[in-house]
Scaffold this motif. Structure first.
Motif, PDB file in Angstrom:
ATOM      1  N   ARG A  85      14.446  26.618  19.944  1.00 44.35           N
ATOM      2  CA  ARG A  85      14.886  26.005  21.192  1.00 44.35           C
ATOM      3  C   ARG A  85      16.323  25.498  21.117  1.00 44.35           C
ATOM      4  N   ASN A  86      16.756  25.145  19.901  1.00 46.61           N
ATOM      5  CA  ASN A  86      18.129  24.681  19.708  1.00 46.61           C
ATOM      6  C   ASN A  86      18.479  24.950  18.251  1.00 46.61           C
ATOM      7  N   PRO A  87      19.230  26.019  17.971  1.00 50.11           N
ATOM      8  CA  PRO A  87      19.488  26.424  16.590  1.00 50.11           C
ATOM      9  C   PRO A  87      20.296  25.430  15.760  1.00 50.11           C
ATOM     10  N   THR A  88      20.837  24.396  16.396  1.00 56.64           N
ATOM     11  CA  THR A  88      21.523  23.371  15.598  1.00 56.64           C
ATOM     12  C   THR A  88      20.531  22.392  14.976  1.00 56.64           C
ATOM     13  N   VAL A  89      19.284  22.417  15.438  1.00 60.78           N
ATOM     14  CA  VAL A  89      18.234  21.573  14.853  1.00 60.78           C
ATOM     15  C   VAL A  89      17.583  22.370  13.729  1.00 60.78           C
ATOM     16  N   ARG A  90      17.697  21.827  12.519  1.00 62.35           N
ATOM     17  CA  ARG A  90      17.207  22.516  11.326  1.00 62.35           C
ATOM     18  C   ARG A  90      16.431  21.545  10.449  1.00 62.35           C
ATOM     19  N   ARG A  91      15.665  22.130   9.540  1.00 65.67           N
ATOM     20  CA  ARG A  91      14.895  21.335   8.581  1.00 65.67           C
ATOM     21  C   ARG A  91      14.753  22.177   7.334  1.00 65.67           C
ATOM     22  N   GLN A 106       6.473  18.762  14.768  1.00 66.77           N
ATOM     23  CA  GLN A 106       5.535  19.010  15.863  1.00 66.77           C
ATOM     24  C   GLN A 106       5.872  18.147  17.077  1.00 66.77           C
ATOM     25  N   LEU A 107       6.221  16.885  16.864  1.00 66.68           N
ATOM     26  CA  LEU A 107       6.602  16.024  17.980  1.00 66.68           C
ATOM     27  C   LEU A 107       7.885  16.529  18.649  1.00 66.68           C
ATOM     28  N   PHE A 108       8.800  17.069  17.855  1.00 65.24           N
ATOM     29  CA  PHE A 108      10.013  17.657  18.435  1.00 65.24           C
ATOM     30  C   PHE A 108       9.634  18.766  19.413  1.00 65.24           C
ATOM     31  N   TYR A 109       8.705  19.646  19.006  1.00 69.54           N
ATOM     32  CA  TYR A 109       8.259  20.715  19.897  1.00 69.54           C
ATOM     33  C   TYR A 109       7.637  20.152  21.167  1.00 69.54           C
ATOM     34  N   LYS A 110       6.835  19.112  21.011  1.00 70.71           N
ATOM     35  CA  LYS A 110       6.113  18.548  22.144  1.00 70.71           C
ATOM     36  C   LYS A 110       7.020  17.747  23.083  1.00 70.71           C
ATOM     37  N   SER A 111       8.257  17.481  22.690  1.00 70.24           N
ATOM     38  CA  SER A 111       9.131  16.596  23.455  1.00 70.24           C
ATOM     39  C   SER A 111       9.799  17.243  24.664  1.00 70.24           C
ATOM     40  N   GLU A 112       9.845  18.565  24.698  1.00 65.03           N
ATOM     41  CA  GLU A 112      10.607  19.213  25.772  1.00 65.03           C
ATOM     42  C   GLU A 112      10.026  18.899  27.151  1.00 65.03           C
ATOM     43  N   ARG A 113       8.747  19.082  27.314  1.00 66.17           N
ATOM     44  CA  ARG A 113       8.046  18.772  28.566  1.00 66.17           C
ATOM     45  C   ARG A 113       6.726  18.096  28.206  1.00 66.17           C
ATOM     46  N   PRO A 114       6.774  16.821  27.821  1.00 63.71           N
ATOM     47  CA  PRO A 114       5.557  16.172  27.339  1.00 63.71           C
ATOM     48  C   PRO A 114       4.462  16.057  28.403  1.00 63.71           C
ATOM     49  N   ARG A 115       3.254  16.370  27.965  1.00 61.36           N
ATOM     50  CA  ARG A 115       2.056  16.248  28.788  1.00 61.36           C
ATOM     51  C   ARG A 115       1.289  15.018  28.303  1.00 61.36           C
ATOM     52  N   PRO A 116       0.282  14.578  29.027  1.00 62.72           N
ATOM     53  CA  PRO A 116      -0.484  13.403  28.567  1.00 62.72           C
ATOM     54  C   PRO A 116      -1.015  13.551  27.142  1.00 62.72           C
ATOM     55  N   LYS A 117      -1.472  14.745  26.767  1.00 66.29           N
ATOM     56  CA  LYS A 117      -1.982  14.907  25.403  1.00 66.29           C
ATOM     57  C   LYS A 117      -0.851  14.796  24.368  1.00 66.29           C
ATOM     58  N   ASP A 118       0.365  15.178  24.738  1.00 63.17           N
ATOM     59  CA  ASP A 118       1.500  15.037  23.830  1.00 63.17           C
ATOM     60  C   ASP A 118       1.849  13.563  23.629  1.00 63.17           C
ATOM     61  N   GLU A 119       1.767  12.786  24.705  1.00 60.71           N
ATOM     62  CA  GLU A 119       1.990  11.340  24.601  1.00 60.71           C
ATOM     63  C   GLU A 119       0.917  10.706  23.712  1.00 60.71           C
ATOM     64  N   GLN A 120      -0.315  11.176  23.857  1.00 54.64           N
ATOM     65  CA  GLN A 120      -1.412  10.678  23.020  1.00 54.64           C
ATOM     66  C   GLN A 120      -1.146  11.006  21.547  1.00 54.64           C
ATOM     67  N   ASP A 121      -0.682  12.216  21.276  1.00 56.56           N
ATOM     68  CA  ASP A 121      -0.348  12.617  19.904  1.00 56.56           C
ATOM     69  C   ASP A 121       0.779  11.751  19.345  1.00 56.56           C
ATOM     70  N   GLY A 173      17.987  13.630  19.807  1.00 57.05           N
ATOM     71  CA  GLY A 173      19.326  13.352  20.307  1.00 57.05           C
ATOM     72  C   GLY A 173      20.173  14.602  20.438  1.00 57.05           C
ATOM     73  N   THR A 174      19.973  15.539  19.532  1.00 60.79           N
ATOM     74  CA  THR A 174      20.713  16.799  19.568  1.00 60.79           C
ATOM     75  C   THR A 174      20.209  17.715  20.674  1.00 60.79           C
ATOM     76  N   ALA A 175      18.899  17.907  20.732  1.00 59.87           N
ATOM     77  CA  ALA A 175      18.324  18.879  21.659  1.00 59.87           C
ATOM     78  C   ALA A 175      18.048  18.314  23.047  1.00 59.87           C
ATOM     79  N   HIS A 176      17.696  17.048  23.101  1.00 61.26           N
ATOM     80  CA  HIS A 176      17.315  16.412  24.376  1.00 61.26           C
ATOM     81  C   HIS A 176      18.003  15.052  24.472  1.00 61.26           C
ATOM     82  N   PRO A 177      19.300  15.015  24.743  1.00 62.15           N
ATOM     83  CA  PRO A 177      20.008  13.736  24.746  1.00 62.15           C
ATOM     84  C   PRO A 177      19.418  12.712  25.721  1.00 62.15           C
ATOM     85  N   TRP A 178      18.676  13.171  26.708  1.00 63.01           N
ATOM     86  CA  TRP A 178      18.043  12.285  27.679  1.00 63.01           C
ATOM     87  C   TRP A 178      16.818  11.579  27.113  1.00 63.01           C
TER      88      TRP A 178
END
Length: 191
Positions: free
Chosen positions: A118-124, A145-160, A181-186
């Motif tokens: 989703r954003n190639p500057t984010v690495r691990r 996993q939380l990074f993946y879930k952050s783009e469009r969080p659903r209620p189950k993602d908030e629960q996670d 901060g890098t991928a989703h500054p908002w």
């Protein structure tokens, strides 16, 4: 398209046959990090690197595997076919009249790094991408996993997020905050 997720134990048995690295992902990865189940799941996800995609057909030789071609079209994944970089998901089922049982996600790598598709500057570092449960089950690190879930969080993602944040140490929280901060500054959830 009906889903009946395979039990975690079955997925572990199937994917333990391959030599390529793989991790349980999605909500099950969060539960493995927390150490107990806390919600229901509509599917079960396995993460592999794109470079190792042939290992999916090795793990599931008698199964049907379908490529999820964007923007949302499923098509049969032919044996030996190399999926293009636009395909990130593979839906798998034991046979044509059976429900989907496993979703495989393909991710990118560069040398010794995992690279976010989703954003190639984010690495691990690959060595930090996953963890193992007490039972030895490989799972995606909760911060990834939380990074993946952050783009469009659903209620189950908030629960996670709420369930796993208390078990994440400062290093993992910092990585997640930096990645967000890098991928989703908002996104200010950890800010």
């Amino acid at each position: 398209m009906t889903w009946d997720p395979a039990p975690l134990s079955e997925v572990v048995t199937l994917f333990s046959r391959i030599r390529a690295p793989w991790w349980i992902a999605g909500g099950y990865a969060i539960e493995l990090a927390v150490g107990h189940a806390f919600r229901t799941h509509d599917d079960i996800d396995v993460l592999l690197f794109r470079r190792d995609q042939a290992a999916v057909q090795e793990a599931l030789p008698a199964w049907e595997c379908w490529a999820a071609d964007p923007p949302g079209t499923l098509r049969p994944w032919l044996p030996g076919e190399t999926l293009p970089p636009t395909v990130h998901d593979i839906w798998c089922r034991p046979g044509p009249a059976q429900p989907w049982r496993i979703q495989v996600m393909l991710d990118e790598s560069d040398g010794d790094d995992w690279v976010s598709r989703r954003n190639p500057t984010v690495r691990r570092a690959l060595a930090d991408l996953g963890r193992h449960s007490a039972a030895g089950i490989p799972y995606l690190a909760p911060e990834v996993q939380l990074f993946y879930k952050s783009e469009r969080p659903r209620p189950k993602d908030e629960q996670d997020f709420t369930a796993v944040l208390p078990v994440m140490n400062g290093t993992r929280r910092r990585w997640l905050a930096d990645a967000l901060g890098t991928a989703h500054p908002w996104h200010d959830r950890l800010g």
